[in-house]
Scaffold this active site. Structure first.
Site, short mmCIF file in Angstrom:
data_model
loop_
_atom_site.label_atom_id
_atom_site.label_comp_id
_atom_site.label_asym_id
_atom_site.label_seq_id
_atom_site.Cartn_x
_atom_site.Cartn_y
_atom_site.Cartn_z
N ASN A 215 0.84 -1.19 0.00
CA ASN A 215 0.00 0.00 0.00
C ASN A 215 0.88 1.25 0.00
O ASN A 215 2.11 1.16 0.04
CB ASN A 215 -0.99 -0.01 1.16
CG ASN A 215 -0.31 0.03 2.52
OD1 ASN A 215 0.80 0.54 2.68
ND2 ASN A 215 -0.98 -0.50 3.54
N ASP A 286 -6.41 -7.80 1.15
CA ASP A 286 -6.37 -9.24 0.88
C ASP A 286 -7.20 -9.57 -0.36
O ASP A 286 -6.82 -10.43 -1.16
CB ASP A 286 -6.93 -10.03 2.08
CG ASP A 286 -6.13 -9.79 3.35
OD1 ASP A 286 -4.90 -9.77 3.29
OD2 ASP A 286 -6.76 -9.63 4.42
#
Length: 339
Positions: A215, A286
């Site tokens: 991220n 995820d």
């Protein structure tokens, strides 16, 4: 740098192929135990709420959530390699994985180790919405034992040839040691399998993988580059590729979308799809990793695989906690958005 150029028919074709991908998830398996109750009164023993228990949900979290997302899409063509303890929570995790049609034959038990469990206690009353009050984490932070590591490596040798792609899901709780990482990568490359890394730090532990999905904050922390615009994000992606020899990097940027950087194909900016005022990002990373990996496994270019991950994430963030989606939902969502 390009703003993405996508052929919608080609994208739909890839989405319809996702259910053929066989996925192996290796990493830190966990359960999220969600305990709910109604507020009754303040305790006389201490200034705390007393809740009258209403129900408990057991949800697959961490690496288990990536496996669950894949299993919903490919009808159970998923196995996990990870570690459980010899405790009550190990049984809960196994039952939850099996209920999600995830194969557990490669699980390794380590005596004395805690099965990773995150317990969230939430309360509500008639005048308010349900609110989380406290979270309790059970986990062993020490590295896995050498004998556990050897069993994991044995299971990798047995399993990797039978799958199309491997996900290394590293929540830094001890399963993905350097030996495990190196063996998984060696085997994936030997058998020409896709291998994707989802890790929050220490990205340079992973060399010569197919792709990574960091991220924005983790990318900035690792590269030391202040990520103020897309040019800087692309620069950071190239730096990760240089330091790890990954073929591509997918950087997730929250409400600003994603950036895909490919060693050979350049870079693309992917905007947020299907925006919503109500959202819960728990587990969305995820979902992106699972669907992105499955896309690569069925032959999609990194850009198309990333767009599929983006669409899937736009669906699950509208649900509370770790959630999943289906190819039908993805295609319905795709029909509503402009690419």
């Amino acid at each position: 740098m390009k703003v993405m150029n996508i052929n919608k028919e080609k994208l739909v074709d890839y989405i319809n192929k996702l259910n053929t991908a066989k996925i192996l998830v290796v990493g830190d398996l966990a359960i999220d135990e969600m305990i709910y109750g109604d507020t009754e009164r303040i305790s006389r023993e201490a200034p705390v709420l007393i809740l009258q228990h209403t129900h408990t949900n057991i949800i697959l979290g961490a690496a288990s959530n990536a496996a669950h997302n894949a299993s919903v899409i490919n009808n159970g063509k998923v196995s996990v390699i990870g570690v459980v303890g010899d405790d009550y929570q190990a049984g809960q995790l196994k039952e939850a994985l099996s209920s999600a049609r995830i194969d557990i034959n490669y699980l390794v038990e380590e005596k004395g180790r805690k099965t990773v469990t995150k317990t969230r206690i939430s309360g509500s009353c008639s005048q308010s919405v349900t609110q989380q009050i406290v979270r309790i984490d059970r986990q062993t932070k020490a590295p896995i034992k050498p004998e556990t590591e050897e069993k994991i490596i044995e299971n990798l040798e047995k399993s990797v040839p039978n799958f199309d792609a491997v996900i290394l899901s590293d929540y830094h709780i001890g399963v993905l040691t350097q030996k495990v990482i190196d063996k998984a990568t060696e085997l994936a490359n030997k058998y020409s399998k896709v291998i994707v890394v989802d890790a929050q730090k220490d990205l340079d532990k992973y060399k010569n993988v197919t792709s990574m999905t960091p991220n924005l904050p983790d990318t900035q922390k690792f590269t030391g580059i202040e990520l103020t615009d897309s040019e800087q994000i692309i620069k950071a992606g190239r730096k990760i590729i240089e330091e790890t020899d990954a073929k591509s990097v997918l950087i997730t940027c929250g409400s600003d979308g994603m950036v895909i950087v490919d060693k050979n194909l350049g870079s693309d900016i992917i905007p947020v799809f299907n925006r919503s005022k109500v959202f819960d990002v728990t587990g969305a990373g995820d979902t992106v990793t699972a669907i992105y990996t499955m896309g690569l496994a069925v032959g999609a270019e990194p850009l198309y695989a990333a767009v599929m991950g983006n669409i899937a994430a736009s669906i699950v963030i509208k649900q509370f906690g770790c959630a999943t989606t289906t190819t039908d939902e993805m295609i319905k969502t795709l029909e509503k958005i402009e690419l």
